[in-house]
Each structure stands twice: as C-alpha cells, then as structure tokens.
Design a protein around this motif. Structure first.
Motif, mmCIF file in Angstrom:
data_model
loop_
_atom_site.group_PDB
_atom_site.id
_atom_site.type_symbol
_atom_site.label_atom_id
_atom_site.label_comp_id
_atom_site.label_asym_id
_atom_site.label_seq_id
_atom_site.Cartn_x
_atom_site.Cartn_y
_atom_site.Cartn_z
ATOM 1 N N GLN A 85 -11.374 6.086 2.260
ATOM 2 C CA GLN A 85 -11.157 7.606 2.148
ATOM 3 C C GLN A 85 -9.946 7.876 1.271
ATOM 4 N N ILE A 86 -8.880 7.315 1.462
ATOM 5 C CA ILE A 86 -7.819 7.845 0.492
ATOM 6 C C ILE A 86 -8.301 7.211 -0.901
ATOM 7 N N ALA A 87 -8.501 6.253 -1.314
ATOM 8 C CA ALA A 87 -9.030 5.868 -2.583
ATOM 9 C C ALA A 87 -10.041 6.844 -3.223
ATOM 10 N N ASP A 88 -10.945 7.363 -2.282
ATOM 11 C CA ASP A 88 -12.118 8.084 -2.749
ATOM 12 C C ASP A 88 -11.369 9.490 -3.246
ATOM 13 N N ALA A 89 -10.428 9.998 -2.385
ATOM 14 C CA ALA A 89 -9.766 11.223 -2.406
ATOM 15 C C ALA A 89 -8.756 11.145 -3.643
ATOM 16 N N LEU A 90 -8.401 9.959 -4.014
ATOM 17 C CA LEU A 90 -7.520 9.677 -5.326
ATOM 18 C C LEU A 90 -8.254 9.765 -6.562
ATOM 19 N N ALA A 91 -9.758 9.320 -6.192
ATOM 20 C CA ALA A 91 -10.703 9.010 -7.391
ATOM 21 C C ALA A 91 -10.014 7.541 -8.147
ATOM 22 N N ILE A 92 -9.591 6.465 -7.171
ATOM 23 C CA ILE A 92 -9.336 5.462 -7.676
ATOM 24 C C ILE A 92 -10.099 4.028 -7.050
ATOM 25 N N ASP A 93 -9.997 2.888 -7.509
ATOM 26 C CA ASP A 93 -10.623 1.611 -6.819
ATOM 27 C C ASP A 93 -9.744 1.567 -5.844
ATOM 28 N N PRO A 94 -10.174 1.237 -4.558
ATOM 29 C CA PRO A 94 -9.372 0.749 -3.473
ATOM 30 C C PRO A 94 -8.378 -0.358 -3.659
ATOM 31 N N ALA A 95 -8.717 -1.412 -4.586
ATOM 32 C CA ALA A 95 -7.899 -2.549 -4.966
ATOM 33 C C ALA A 95 -6.550 -1.785 -5.424
ATOM 34 N N GLU A 96 -6.624 -0.879 -6.178
ATOM 35 C CA GLU A 96 -5.401 -0.410 -6.825
ATOM 36 C C GLU A 96 -4.395 -0.071 -5.788
ATOM 37 N N LEU A 97 -4.610 0.087 -4.485
ATOM 38 C CA LEU A 97 -3.720 0.545 -3.381
ATOM 39 C C LEU A 97 -2.873 -1.007 -2.905
ATOM 40 N N LEU A 98 -3.749 -1.880 -3.062
ATOM 41 C CA LEU A 98 -3.312 -3.182 -2.689
ATOM 42 C C LEU A 98 -2.728 -3.957 -3.520
ATOM 43 N N ARG A 99 -2.821 -3.568 -4.781
ATOM 44 C CA ARG A 99 -2.367 -4.537 -5.964
ATOM 45 C C ARG A 99 -0.765 -4.663 -5.932
ATOM 46 N N ARG A 100 -0.270 -6.075 -5.899
ATOM 47 C CA ARG A 100 1.291 -6.241 -5.899
ATOM 48 C C ARG A 100 1.888 -5.619 -7.140
ATOM 49 N N MET A 103 1.002 -1.232 -0.061
ATOM 50 C CA MET A 103 0.038 -0.192 -0.056
ATOM 51 C C MET A 103 0.798 1.158 0.054
ATOM 52 N N ALA A 104 1.920 1.331 0.828
ATOM 53 C CA ALA A 104 2.869 2.328 0.861
ATOM 54 C C ALA A 104 3.299 2.727 -0.656
ATOM 55 N N VAL A 105 3.986 1.672 -1.287
ATOM 56 C CA VAL A 105 4.459 1.949 -2.813
ATOM 57 C C VAL A 105 3.244 2.463 -3.641
ATOM 58 N N ASN A 106 2.127 1.636 -3.510
ATOM 59 C CA ASN A 106 1.106 2.283 -4.500
ATOM 60 C C ASN A 106 0.539 3.268 -4.235
ATOM 61 N N LEU A 107 0.436 3.904 -2.841
ATOM 62 C CA LEU A 107 -0.083 5.134 -2.579
ATOM 63 C C LEU A 107 1.011 6.111 -2.933
ATOM 64 N N ARG A 108 1.998 5.948 -2.729
ATOM 65 C CA ARG A 108 3.177 7.215 -3.344
ATOM 66 C C ARG A 108 3.166 7.377 -4.551
ATOM 67 N N ARG A 109 2.920 6.129 -5.367
ATOM 68 C CA ARG A 109 3.240 5.955 -6.906
ATOM 69 C C ARG A 109 1.930 6.755 -7.282
ATOM 70 N N VAL A 110 0.703 6.516 -7.071
ATOM 71 C CA VAL A 110 -0.714 7.118 -7.372
ATOM 72 C C VAL A 110 -0.668 8.686 -7.095
#
Length: 77
Positions: free
Chosen positions: A53-68, A7-14
């Motif tokens: 909340q974070i996914a909504d704020a980024l306008a992405i699907d929450p699963a995108e933050l957990l994808r390897r 999640m850390a890597v994906n959040l920072r990237r997005v």
C-alpha cells in the motif's frame, strides 16, 4: 540494521524526496498518519500488504523500501 530500520530510513527518504507529508502519504495509502510515523521511527513493523500500500502510494517498487542503504553497506565492509 534490521529490515524494520531499513524500511524506516527508506520510507522517510523517499517521502521527503517526493515532498509528501506523513498525512498525505497516509491518505494515499489508506492508513493512519500515526501508523506511518510509527513505521518511519521503526516503532512498528509493516506487513507485506501495508508495504505494498505504501509503495503504491509513493509510486515505487516495494523492493525500494527494503533495499539496504548504500551508506550502511559501505560502513559495514
């Protein structure tokens, strides 16, 4: 790599891709910038509610933050 690190890597990237600062993301998500920073460093685990909340704020699907990340998958085959 555990889910917290993924999640850390994906959040920072997005966030970087969308050119949003930690402060802007925090304001949009109703969280503190310190908490966003801690999640991005994998120092804090986000609850499912915070993930949403974070996914909504980024306008992405929450699963995108957990994808390897693909690089991780390729390196561990």
């Amino acid at each position: 790599m555990d889910l917290k690190e993924i999640m850390a890597v994906n959040l920072r990237r997005v966030r970087h891709d969308k050119k949003i600062t930690q402060e802007e993301l925090a304001a949009r998500a109703g969280l503190s910038a310190r908490y966003i920073g801690a999640i991005e460093r994998a120092d804090a685990s986000a609850s499912v509610s915070v993930l949403g909340q974070i996914a909504d704020a980024l306008a992405i699907d929450p699963a995108e933050l957990l994808r390897r990340p693909k690089r991780f998958d390729q390196a561990h085959r």
